[in-house]
Design an enzyme around this catalytic site. Structure first.
Site, PDB file in Angstrom:
ATOM      1  N   ASP A  24     -22.393 -13.832  -9.981  1.00  0.00           N
ATOM      2  CA  ASP A  24     -21.712 -13.407 -11.210  1.00  0.00           C
ATOM      3  C   ASP A  24     -21.732 -14.563 -12.197  1.00  0.00           C
ATOM      4  O   ASP A  24     -21.753 -15.737 -11.800  1.00  0.00           O
ATOM      5  CB  ASP A  24     -20.267 -12.984 -10.933  1.00  0.00           C
ATOM      6  CG  ASP A  24     -19.709 -12.080 -12.031  1.00  0.00           C
ATOM      7  OD1 ASP A  24     -19.486 -10.885 -11.758  1.00  0.00           O
ATOM      8  OD2 ASP A  24     -19.504 -12.551 -13.170  1.00  0.00           O
ATOM      9  N   TRP A  75     -15.610  -5.860  -4.396  1.00  0.00           N
ATOM     10  CA  TRP A  75     -16.645  -5.244  -3.555  1.00  0.00           C
ATOM     11  C   TRP A  75     -17.007  -6.157  -2.389  1.00  0.00           C
ATOM     12  O   TRP A  75     -17.133  -5.694  -1.255  1.00  0.00           O
ATOM     13  CB  TRP A  75     -17.876  -4.924  -4.397  1.00  0.00           C
ATOM     14  CG  TRP A  75     -17.745  -3.667  -5.200  1.00  0.00           C
ATOM     15  CD1 TRP A  75     -16.582  -3.034  -5.552  1.00  0.00           C
ATOM     16  CD2 TRP A  75     -18.803  -2.887  -5.752  1.00  0.00           C
ATOM     17  NE1 TRP A  75     -16.856  -1.917  -6.294  1.00  0.00           N
ATOM     18  CE2 TRP A  75     -18.207  -1.806  -6.431  1.00  0.00           C
ATOM     19  CE3 TRP A  75     -20.186  -3.016  -5.750  1.00  0.00           C
ATOM     20  CZ2 TRP A  75     -18.966  -0.836  -7.094  1.00  0.00           C
ATOM     21  CZ3 TRP A  75     -20.949  -2.057  -6.417  1.00  0.00           C
ATOM     22  CH2 TRP A  75     -20.344  -0.979  -7.074  1.00  0.00           C
ATOM     23  N   LYS A 118     -23.441   0.688 -10.785  1.00  0.00           N
ATOM     24  CA  LYS A 118     -22.618   1.265 -11.845  1.00  0.00           C
ATOM     25  C   LYS A 118     -23.484   1.465 -13.080  1.00  0.00           C
ATOM     26  O   LYS A 118     -24.154   0.547 -13.536  1.00  0.00           O
ATOM     27  CB  LYS A 118     -21.442   0.340 -12.177  1.00  0.00           C
ATOM     28  CG  LYS A 118     -20.615   0.826 -13.362  1.00  0.00           C
ATOM     29  CD  LYS A 118     -19.278   0.126 -13.459  1.00  0.00           C
ATOM     30  CE  LYS A 118     -19.415  -1.331 -13.848  1.00  0.00           C
ATOM     31  NZ  LYS A 118     -18.085  -1.988 -13.898  1.00  0.00           N
ATOM     32  N   ASP A 145     -25.792 -16.609 -14.756  1.00  0.00           N
ATOM     33  CA  ASP A 145     -26.164 -15.410 -15.502  1.00  0.00           C
ATOM     34  C   ASP A 145     -27.404 -14.790 -14.856  1.00  0.00           C
ATOM     35  O   ASP A 145     -28.493 -15.373 -14.905  1.00  0.00           O
ATOM     36  CB  ASP A 145     -26.439 -15.791 -16.959  1.00  0.00           C
ATOM     37  CG  ASP A 145     -26.648 -14.589 -17.862  1.00  0.00           C
ATOM     38  OD1 ASP A 145     -26.941 -13.490 -17.341  1.00  0.00           O
ATOM     39  OD2 ASP A 145     -26.516 -14.745 -19.091  1.00  0.00           O
ATOM     40  N   GLY A 160     -14.386 -10.105  -7.019  1.00  0.00           N
ATOM     41  CA  GLY A 160     -14.688 -10.086  -5.591  1.00  0.00           C
ATOM     42  C   GLY A 160     -14.233  -8.857  -4.834  1.00  0.00           C
ATOM     43  O   GLY A 160     -14.259  -8.850  -3.606  1.00  0.00           O
ATOM     44  N   ASP A 184     -22.201  -4.003  -9.760  1.00  0.00           N
ATOM     45  CA  ASP A 184     -21.071  -3.554 -10.575  1.00  0.00           C
ATOM     46  C   ASP A 184     -21.110  -4.271 -11.926  1.00  0.00           C
ATOM     47  O   ASP A 184     -20.094  -4.426 -12.591  1.00  0.00           O
ATOM     48  CB  ASP A 184     -19.760  -3.851  -9.834  1.00  0.00           C
ATOM     49  CG  ASP A 184     -18.599  -2.981 -10.308  1.00  0.00           C
ATOM     50  OD1 ASP A 184     -18.856  -1.861 -10.780  1.00  0.00           O
ATOM     51  OD2 ASP A 184     -17.441  -3.419 -10.205  1.00  0.00           O
TER      52      ASP A 184
END
Length: 209
Positions: free
Chosen positions: A83, A65, A164, A99, A63, A124
């Protein structure tokens, strides 16, 4: 039976982790993770987040971000996060555990986003690494392609994308695709990103969609 010893690489990672200044700062400031400082540095440079924005956070746990972005967009803003791992609640964050590669999870996330377009998509996400680049890089590239697909579905015109990416096979082609979709594209390596890591952050603004 004797105790199993940690591998040299895992011991090195643990030593690096606990001596890392950003890990220590995150602990002292009661932040979710050191990733908080990565997105803070990106915000200081690129000014992505403003009051009242709607933001999608992919690969959100634990958490860091989301925690940072909530502080930037204020009470009228909204974060929709996803997530595969659990994440403790954050005020102002609508969290979906699942997922992202699963179509049912994607549809549930799109339902939460609703009809209105979002201002920023950030990712991310990273796979579980095996230590073999020939396996890990394709897995990582698959996730960033999914994140870009999400942009194409929900990002508002002139919106922003932060992702990312791990440098390796497929990186240059991915960067070219992003440059075709956004007006301004930068590749950032925040100070809080470990120097040994292949990770960089692509920051794209001015979505042409």
């Amino acid at each position: 039976m004797g105790k199993k010893k940690r591998s040299a690489s895992s011991s090195r990672w643990l030593n690096e982790h606990f001596s890392d200044q950003f890990v220590q700062k995150a602990h002292k400031q009661k932040l979710r993770s050191r990733a908080y400082f990565k997105i803070d540095e990106i915000q200081q440079t690129d000014k992505l987040f403003k009051q009242g924005m709607t933001v999608v956070d992919l690969g959100a746990a634990p958490g860091g971000w989301s925690q940072y972005v909530v502080s930037q967009i204020g009470g009228k803003g909204r974060v929709i996060a996803c997530d595969i791992l659990e994440m403790d609640p954050i005020v102002g964050v609508d969290f979906l555990q699942g997922d992202f590669r699963d179509e049912n999870v994607l549809n549930a996330l799109l339902e939460r986003v609703g009809e209105a377009k979002v201002d920023v998509v950030m990712s991310d996400m990273a796979p579980n690494f095996s230590g073999m680049p020939s396996v890990d890089i394709p897995r990582a590239m698959y996730l960033v392609e999914l994140a870009l697909d999400m942009c194409k579905q929900v990002l508002a015109s002139k919106g922003s994308f932060v992702v990312k990416v791990f440098q390796g096979e497929g990186f240059d082609e991915y960067l070219r695709e992003i440059r075709s979709l956004f007006n301004v594209v930068k590749v950032r390596k925040p100070e809080a990103s470990r120097g040994r890591s292949r990770e960089v952050y692509i920051v794209a603004t001015g979505y042409k969609g």
